[in-house]
Scaffold this active site. Structure first.
Site, PDB file in Angstrom:
ATOM      1  N   CYS A  15      -9.697  -7.799  -0.958  1.00 59.57           N
ATOM      2  CA  CYS A  15      -8.719  -6.737  -0.781  1.00 59.57           C
ATOM      3  C   CYS A  15      -9.245  -5.638   0.127  1.00 59.57           C
ATOM      4  O   CYS A  15      -8.522  -4.731   0.479  1.00 59.57           O
ATOM      5  CB  CYS A  15      -8.313  -6.159  -2.132  1.00 59.57           C
ATOM      6  SG  CYS A  15      -7.463  -7.392  -3.114  1.00 59.57           S
ATOM      7  N   THR A  66       0.836  -1.213   0.000  1.00 60.19           N
ATOM      8  CA  THR A  66       0.000   0.000   0.000  1.00 60.19           C
ATOM      9  C   THR A  66       0.866   1.257   0.000  1.00 60.19           C
ATOM     10  O   THR A  66       0.586   2.209  -0.739  1.00 60.19           O
ATOM     11  CB  THR A  66      -0.926  -0.020   1.230  1.00 60.19           C
ATOM     12  OG1 THR A  66      -1.809  -1.133   1.129  1.00 60.19           O
ATOM     13  CG2 THR A  66      -1.731   1.262   1.338  1.00 60.19           C
TER      14      THR A  66
END
Lengths: 387, 387
Positions: free
Chosen positions: A329, A80
């Site tokens: 996700c 991320t």
């Protein structure tokens, strides 16, 4: 501590996308690197230099697999963080040339949020390029979107981690180069499973997906790509304060290991997934989603009518099988998957199977044996039998 | 692999500030938590829940030591990330009440840079409060600075990691509360070594400093303190993508372990440092810096006239001793220490000693035996004999 009176059922882990068990060699590498890599690699003494050498060795190993030069590879705190940093830093460096960010509609939430944030900061727009029913963008449509005036950067994943579909990177990157728009490729679901694509200006990859540790990410930035930190000054704007040297080293060792037998694993897991697809299709009221051919070798997602996806994950969990929810996700939010929504397929009743390198044919057979009954029980709970 | 023909000299690591060797229990905890903590703690199945439970246990353990409530504790990617995030998020949340950031002149580079960045983003100023000759701010002067109109937040470290001096947190925090200005306390050099201060609204602590791993940081935020992310939307704005569960668990175990015998270690290391201070003071043209009493128990820094600090670090390294350079917190830049400059003391020829819990009296004796000759050799190299 109390102990249960009967042993728990054996566990079969089929949720290996973005969270695979550590490769055995990664565990060994971690143990070894604790001896040499515990020191701060920025220090000047022998211990610091040894840690710095380990970290540099890890960069070299990762660069070799990615087809990048060593100075082009950075370690970041997470996948991320790689995506956030890449979008923010390119958008800032190019803010005088463009303000808009073009992204595929099925990109990871981190990319979508980073694109919205960068567009907002620079008074631009986030432009979503739609996908078809298997989750693929139209290459020409994507090329047209990134060729519009005022585009700062574009982002397109190599393959979608939820449904497996591969994107047409070559045509998109050719168009991006022609228009001088940097292309960020999220290869977080594919590196270690498919050949590494070379059509990128920035490439993000996820060690936790290939049997390395979480808590470290990989970002490669082609030397010609301009970036500019939008955070506080720091010696490492991609990972302020640095990363764990042992984790980075373990990530690199795991990548070398999985790359060494990737082709064999591709064939083996593709055959297992084909078996899952054929078997699941015989269950009533099911939709197997994603491209059946041009896809990740180890991922398959299906949606059941009259089924709550979270309940099915729980039912399979009780039977000893760990699978991903369709909103894999974004499980933290428990919201319907934006990927499935963008594809126009059923957004409820989804489970995702992602096979590890250690998953056996027997594991798959046992899963297929329990799945129909698990689906039936969840449908019964919901009273679907009365519908 | 080739092997040297003679064994390397035994190593004595005296650079244990912000980069101490792992506590033995932290290594054990890491190995154990790889079995239970490898999965993604955001997943819904048993493996994910076990990882989540490990992470929550680590938060509870850290919170208990810090005197915080468990929900107030966050894990971040690094100590630097804690400081960056704390300054940015408080500045953003309070941007309508104030734009200026008040910081001590000897704060860590990460805090100084974050303060400059936040002030710049909100069109405010970074206000530096000067320190005296031992590196301490005047409590009343700091209180006056943070009480000025338009202050968004203030930051003051508990103890300085380079010179050891403790700051007057109680008087500063009382003033901050009175003016409703949040106070960020950087306890990255003190937690595990001194009693944890309770005079804070945000407290940052550094596992790598107490024998835990690098690659994870700790930030406690009092529940009444308002924060607002200035980055992309994410389930965890303090660590987008999450942190390594095994590293967080190892950090917590190490903290419990060092806290258990902190008082005994305080007395033992304070006595060793006193011996270092007395012995070093007999070397010609030396200045021992920092407060001799109200200080970290394990840190001592001294500056030699006619000596290049990096050369002295190298000379001691060759003799088997790892020490910090005077610019220990900014070694990557090789610039003179801003801490020493702010104190008005010699900014060249510095070395910092930080004793680990494993450092023995014999280690210190051997160091003191080689130090005068090492200083002499560096002075000879520079031709100081001719001055």
């Amino acid at each position: 501590m109390t102990h249960p009176t009967s042993p728990p059922p054996p566990r079969t882990h089929l949720d290996n996308g973005g969270g695979a068990p550590w490769h055995p060699l990664a565990r060994e590498a971690l143990a070894q690197s604790l001896a040499d890599g515990w020191a701060d690699p920025r220090r000047l003494h022998a211990e610091g230099r040894r840690a710095a050498a380990l970290l540099e060795g890890a960069r070299e190993a990762v660069a070799a697999v990615l087809g990048a030069r060593t100075p082009e590879v950075r370690f970041t705190p997470s996948h991320t963080a790689s995506l956030h940093g890449a979008v923010a830093q390119v958008a800032r460096a190019r803010r005088r040339r463009g303000r808009d960010v073009v992204v595929g509609a099925t990109e990871r939430a981190a990319t979508l949020h980073a694109a919205a944030h960068a567009a907002d900061r620079h008074d631009g727009r986030r432009v979503l390029v739609p996908v078809d029913g298997v989750g693929r963008v139209d290459g020409d449509a994507f090329a047209m979107a990134l060729g519009a005036p005022g585009v700062a950067l574009a982002a397109l994943q190599h393959a979608n981690g939820e449904v497996g579909t591969v994107q047409p990177l070559d045509v998109v990157h050719a168009a991006a180069r022609e228009r001088d728009v940097p292309l960020l490729v999220d290869a977080g679901a594919s590196v270690g499973h498919l050949p590494v694509p070379q059509a990128w200006d920035l490439l993000a990859a996820d060690p936790a997906d290939w049997g390395g540790p979480a808590g470290v990410g990989v970002l490669a930035v082609r030397h010609r790509t301009r970036t500019a930190s939008d955070g506080p000054e720091d010696p490492d704007p991609w990972a302020p304060g640095g990363v764990s040297v042992p984790l980075a080293f373990a990530a690199a060792v795991a990548l070398q290991a999985v790359e060494a037998d990737r082709v064999a694993q591709d064939a083996r897991r593709r055959a297992l997934v084909d078996r899952v697809r054929a078997s699941v299709a015989t269950i009533p009221d099911v939709e197997v989603v994603g491209d059946p051919d041009d896809r990740l070798p180890h991922v398959v997602t299906f949606s059941f009518l009259y089924v709550d996806g979270e309940a099915l994950v729980g039912e399979l969990d009780k039977a000893g099988f760990a699978v991903g929810s369709g909103s894999a996700c974004t499980a933290a939010t428990l919201e319907p998957s934006h990927v499935l929504a963008a594809m126009g397929v059923l957004t409820h009743g989804n489970v995702r199977i992602a096979l590890d390198r250690s998953t056996t044919s027997d594991d798959v057979d046992r899963f297929l044996a329990v799945l129909p009954d698990a689906v039936g029980r969840v449908r019964d709970m919901l009273g679907a039998g009365d519908l």
